[in-house]
Design an enzyme around this catalytic site. Structure first.
Site, PDB file in Angstrom:
ATOM      1  CG  ASP A 106      -4.093   9.498  -4.212  1.00  0.00           C
ATOM      2  OD1 ASP A 106      -2.770   8.827  -4.506  1.00  0.00           O
ATOM      3  OD2 ASP A 106      -4.756   9.463  -3.435  1.00  0.00           O
ATOM      4  CD  GLU A 164       0.638  10.696  -1.284  1.00  0.00           C
ATOM      5  OE1 GLU A 164      -0.175  11.047  -0.828  1.00  0.00           O
ATOM      6  OE2 GLU A 164       0.314   9.818  -2.115  1.00  0.00           O
TER       7      GLU A 164
END
Length: 403
Positions: A287, A142
């Site tokens: 997350d 990410e």
């Protein structure tokens, strides 16, 4: 007559029979069922209770009053238990893994945070070994190929345009274990990088993006298949400028990640996404950063510092101070919220936490549903929707009381 599935038992003769519980099967929840586990795999699933002991009462576990669901699959997690996947320390990485496993996540993808390419490659080498050992389901990069306008908890000074050569370097550094990379497709090289990832068999995810509706559609046509934490770190849905949200929700090729912690998304927005995309295109993620499973305090997130107050993580200093920095969520809490606050059925929640992410990651032949021949990865929930048992590959990680 009871419906059942059966299979030849594996060579390992360990046998456990779980009886009495409701079972979340692909066809729906059934009452008072039976699951037989042998050699780390599911050897039988029965939708009605028939001869529970099977002649061997020693291996029978009575779970009457409970619900058995597939082990959760988290395709986007950065840390937990005070540890981080960005540490490049195998022991610390396993702390993260064990923290989430105890809460029902039996399969997970390690997500990195924006850093220098050389540092990300070093992290990938460590994580790749854990993937090869079967501890992780893959690596998700990410950043750093994301928009400075929507960087969130990523350090702005380390961001870069998605040059396909640099994208290839990171994929290669993972030695075949990279499963996903988040890219802002509107940046120079963005579309070419999406194509490269798709051709390499790596999921191209659209996220941390300032993309327009049309540019997002171009990226989907180029091969993108995931929306990284939909709504967060992207332009909001507008009635004249619909932006990426509309394009990602409307396209059947896209699986949308949602962070169901009550902070990242209002329940009405989450419900809208589930209605629009359908449960089969929704993957609940955590997350999570290092504070997942921990108390409030200060924690690292890649090269940055994060303060957690009342369970909400925010960058504590620098140009992005105050930005939400991942979550402290675990998927057991996401499941409980889904069925108690969000109006989802058990079947929908199981899809979003197990079946859909497993399918997207290409591991649904082994995990993601309670079917014969698959790994015996399962979670036992009590009447309050709390985890009281976790089994992974036939071994209890959390034993139900009395087992």
């Amino acid at each position: 007559m009871a419906q059942q599935q059966s299979a030849q038992p594996p060579s390992d003769s360990r046998r456990t029979v779980l009886v009495g519980a409701r079972i979340a099967r692909p066809s729906g929840v059934v009452g008072s069922g039976r699951i037989t586990v042998e050699g780390g795999r599911i050897a039988g699933v029965h939708s009605r209770e028939v001869d529970p002991a099977g002649g061997d009462a020693a291996g029978v576990v009575d779970l009457t009053g409970h619900l058995i669901v597939p082990g959760f699959v988290d395709m986007h997690v950065h840390g937990g238990g005070g540890g981080s996947f960005s540490s490049a320390d195998p022991g610390e990485c396993m702390t993260v893994v064990e923290t989430h496993r105890r809460r029902g996540t039996t399969s997970m993808v390690a997500s990195t945070v924006t850093g220098e390419l050389t540092e990300l490659a070093r992290q990938a080498a460590v994580l790749a070994e854990l993937v090869q050992q079967g501890e992780l389901a893959g690596i998700h990069f990410e950043g750093p190929f994301i928009s400075p306008q929507r960087c969130g908890a990523h350090q702005p000074g380390l961001l870069r345009d998605p040059d396909p050569a640099d994208v290839r370097k990171l994929v290669d550094a993972a030695h075949g274990t990279a499963v996903m990379m988040t890219v802002a497709p509107e940046l120079p090289g963005g579309l070419a990088s999406v194509r490269l990832l798709a051709e390499a068999g790596v999921v191209a995810a659209i996220g941390h993006t300032d993309s327009s509706y049309d540019a997002t559609r171009e990226a989907i046509d180029a091969g993108a298949t995931v929306a990284t934490h939909l709504f967060n770190a992207m332009p909001p849905l507008g009635h004249r400028a619909p932006g990426p949200v509309a394009a990602l929700l409307e396209d059947e090729r896209i699986t949308v990640e949602l962070i169901n912690d009550g902070t990242h998304l209002h329940p009405a927005v989450l419900q809208l996404a589930v209605r629009e995309a359908g449960a089969g295109r929704v993957a609940f993620i955590t997350d999570a950063m290092g504070a997942a499973g921990m108390s409030d305090g200060m924690y690292p997130l890649g090269p940055m510092r994060v303060e957690v107050r009342d369970g909400v993580a925010r960058i504590s200093e620098g140009p992005t101070a105050g930005s939400i920095a991942g979550s402290t969520l675990t998927l057991d809490r996401a499941f409980k919220r889904a069925v108690t606050l969000d109006g989802l059925t058990v079947d929908q929640a199981v899809q979003a936490l197990s079946a859909t992410p497993a399918r997207l990651l290409g591991i649904d032949d082994r995990v993601g549903s309670l079917e014969v021949g698959k790994d015996a990865d399962l979670v036992v929930l009590d009447a309050a929707w709390d985890v009281v048992g976790v089994m992974r590959r036939g071994e209890w990680l959390v034993r139900p009381r009395g087992v």
